[in-house]
Design an enzyme around this catalytic site. Structure first.
Site, short mmCIF file in Angstrom:
data_model
loop_
_atom_site.label_atom_id
_atom_site.label_comp_id
_atom_site.label_asym_id
_atom_site.label_seq_id
_atom_site.Cartn_x
_atom_site.Cartn_y
_atom_site.Cartn_z
N ASP A 14 0.80 -1.25 0.00
CA ASP A 14 0.00 0.00 0.00
C ASP A 14 0.82 1.28 0.00
O ASP A 14 0.24 2.35 0.17
CB ASP A 14 -0.96 0.05 1.21
CG ASP A 14 -2.32 -0.52 0.85
OD1 ASP A 14 -2.53 -0.88 -0.32
OD2 ASP A 14 -3.18 -0.60 1.75
N THR A 66 2.12 0.51 -7.37
CA THR A 66 1.37 0.34 -8.62
C THR A 66 0.88 1.70 -9.13
O THR A 66 0.95 1.99 -10.33
CB THR A 66 0.21 -0.65 -8.41
OG1 THR A 66 0.76 -1.88 -7.92
CG2 THR A 66 -0.53 -0.92 -9.71
N HIS A 103 2.75 -7.02 -0.22
CA HIS A 103 2.15 -7.82 0.85
C HIS A 103 3.07 -8.97 1.28
O HIS A 103 3.65 -9.65 0.43
CB HIS A 103 0.82 -8.38 0.35
CG HIS A 103 -0.05 -8.91 1.44
ND1 HIS A 103 0.23 -10.09 2.10
CD2 HIS A 103 -1.18 -8.42 2.01
CE1 HIS A 103 -0.70 -10.30 3.02
NE2 HIS A 103 -1.57 -9.30 2.98
N1 GTP Z 1 -2.36 10.44 -0.93
C1 GTP Z 1 -1.78 9.55 -1.74
N2 GTP Z 1 -2.26 8.29 -1.82
C2 GTP Z 1 -1.65 7.43 -2.66
C3 GTP Z 1 -0.52 7.80 -3.43
N3 GTP Z 1 -0.11 6.74 -4.15
C4 GTP Z 1 -0.95 5.74 -3.86
N4 GTP Z 1 -1.89 6.14 -2.97
C5 GTP Z 1 -2.99 5.32 -2.43
O1 GTP Z 1 -2.44 4.26 -1.65
C6 GTP Z 1 -3.19 3.05 -1.84
C7 GTP Z 1 -2.28 1.93 -2.28
O2 GTP Z 1 -1.76 2.20 -3.56
P1 GTP Z 1 -1.12 1.06 -4.49
O3 GTP Z 1 -0.50 1.76 -5.64
O4 GTP Z 1 -2.09 -0.01 -4.75
O5 GTP Z 1 -0.01 0.50 -3.50
P2 GTP Z 1 1.02 -0.70 -3.77
O6 GTP Z 1 2.30 -0.30 -3.12
O7 GTP Z 1 1.09 -1.03 -5.22
O8 GTP Z 1 0.37 -1.90 -2.97
P3 GTP Z 1 0.77 -3.49 -3.11
O9 GTP Z 1 1.20 -3.71 -4.50
O10 GTP Z 1 -0.45 -4.26 -2.77
O11 GTP Z 1 1.88 -3.71 -2.13
C8 GTP Z 1 -4.28 3.40 -2.86
O12 GTP Z 1 -5.46 3.70 -2.16
C9 GTP Z 1 -3.73 4.62 -3.56
O13 GTP Z 1 -4.73 5.45 -4.11
C10 GTP Z 1 -0.03 9.15 -3.31
O14 GTP Z 1 0.93 9.56 -3.93
N5 GTP Z 1 -0.70 9.96 -2.46
MG MG Z 2 0.88 -2.80 -6.13
#
Ligand code: GTP
Ligand code: MG
Length: 392
Positions: free
Chosen positions: A22, A26, A88
């Site tokens: 999170d 991505t 994760h």
């Molecule tokens: N405020 C804010 N929220 C963000 C930002 N980037 C991502 N998010 C939020 O963070 C959450 C997780 O984003 P992902 O891009 O799915 O995170 P991830 O690191 O790919 O997660 P995994 O692949 O499952 O480990 C989502 O609800 C996004 O909208 C950002 O730059 N600012």
């Molecule tokens: Mg991801």
């Protein structure tokens, strides 16, 4: 079928996003492709949206990345294949496979949360599988307070230094993948700055083009009517359509009948390229992730090796009890994960935090060489990190 052939105009590198669940890997990956796609009429990058990266139904339902996903893009100076890895804890297995192919990594750390368990675990694993350069994206900078973000930056630099990455010199760029995706100019500029840091800080690695061909299989697919395809990054050498190859692990010899990178056909793939190889007459279920495709006779797989191994402390997410001769964890070597019997010799016992020499007898033959790094995992957590010192 008249797909446009791949034209090699720029140096090619493999990078990827890693870090805790999170933290925005991505989202940032999608934002990078968007920013580059919108660079102007002559942009060669195609925007890949968030839901085309996390496209498995379970990924969409749970809002997390499970499988590694590849996208491609181009900056002014380079062509990149980018692997978006899962954060994760349950999918560290897939992260290791992704990291094994990288020339450099973007460590994504949420400015709101700072270092979390998989931030540290991924840095350790990256080091172990041979990723020599890391650039940090302090993400969610749109939502973080400046002073807190400063603290997170210090903490990340310390973590990198502790793992031999020279944290003081590592570029740390404050970004917002989310705002950049929305087109906010302040934050699209932050993604541009991150890409500049990657372009300049991650050097073009030496490619061993003259060595015999070797590719460690990341994934296996079937193309209806054409046959079995294996994907992965070419570790060394070159391969052409028509070349004979051997699949170590599956014990078959065959011919490469097709070669593609990101859907574009090519006649020759080189060390570093992220490719799909179509293999003649190989049944889908004979080849698996972790098998190695190589020039026939160029590698002799082995089962036994000696290694220097660091046993992680409990604080690092490792075991709280010692390991002894007879221990049987999983060894992550290139894209393979293989069980192995540990023999600690006269020392007999290794405590968490110790660095020891061990002999390992793997459950199957694997191409091994001195200097090859690997990770040791058990019950879903990383418990050790090692380097092969002798084979056989
Ligand atoms: N405020 C804010 N929220 C963000 C930002 N980037 C991502 N998010 C939020 O963070 C959450 C997780 O984003 P992902 O891009 O799915 O995170 P991830 O690191 O790919 O997660 P995994 O692949 O499952 O480990 C989502 O609800 C996004 O909208 C950002 O730059 N600012
Ligand atoms: Mg991801």
């Amino acid at each position: 079928m008249s797909k446009t052939a791949y034209v090699r105009t720029k140096p090619h590198l493999n990078i990827g996003t890693m870090g805790h669940v999170d933290h925005g890997k991505t989202t940032l990956t999608a934002a990078i492709t968007k920013v580059l796609a919108e660079r102007g009429a002559d942009s060669t990058t195609q925007y890949v949206s968030f839901d085309r990266i996390d496209r498995a139904p379970e990924e969409a339902a749970r809002g997390i990345t499970i499988n590694i996903a590849h996208v491609e893009y181009e900056t002014d100076t380079r062509h990149y294949a980018h692997v978006d890895m899962p954060g994760h804890a349950d999918y560290v297995k897939n992260m290791v496979t992704g990291a094994a192919q990288l020339d450099g990594a973007i460590l994504v750390v949420s400015a709101l949360d700072g270092i979390m368990p998989q931030t540290a675990e991924h840095v350790l694993l990256a080091r172990q599988v041979g990723v020599d350069h890391i650039v940090v994206a302090l993400n969610k900078a749109d939502a973080g307070e400046e002073e807190l973000t400063d603290l997170v930056e210090l903490e990340v630099r310390d973590l990198l230094t502790a793992h031999g990455y020279g944290g003081d010199a590592v570029p740390v760029v404050r970004v917002s993948g989310l705002r950049a995706l929305e087109g906010d100019p302040r934050w699209t500029a932050s993604v541009e700055a991150l890409l500049d840091a990657v372009d300049t800080y991650v050097p073009m690695p030496e490619r061993y083009l003259d060595a015999p061909f070797l590719l460690s299989v990341e994934n296996v697919l079937t193309i209806t009517g054409r046959g079995t395809v294996v994907t992965g990054a070419v570790e060394r050498g070159t391969v052409h359509v028509g070349d004979r190859v051997e699949v170590l692990g599956a014990s078959v010899e065959t011919v490469v009948t097709g070669l593609e990178t990101f859907g574009k056909p090519m006649d020759e793939a080189q060390a570093g390229d992220n490719v799909a190889l179509l293999l003649r007459g190989v049944a889908r279920d004979t080849v698996r992730r972790g098998h190695v495709v190589a020039a026939p006779g160029s590698v002799v797989p082995a089962r036994r090796f000696s290694a220097r191994v660091y046993v992680l402390s409990a604080r690092e997410g490792g075991r709280s009890t010692p390991v002894a001769t007879g221990y049987r964890p999983q060894f992550y070597i290139r894209t393979a994960d293989v069980v192995g019997d540990v023999d600690l010799g006269e020392v007999a016992v290794a405590r968490p935090g110790d660095t020891v020499t061990m002999t390992v007898e793997l459950g199957r033959d694997v191409p091994l060489e001195t200097g090859l790094g690997f990770a040791i995992r058990e019950g879903g957590r990383t418990v050790g990190a090692g380097t092969v010192t002798t084979v056989g």
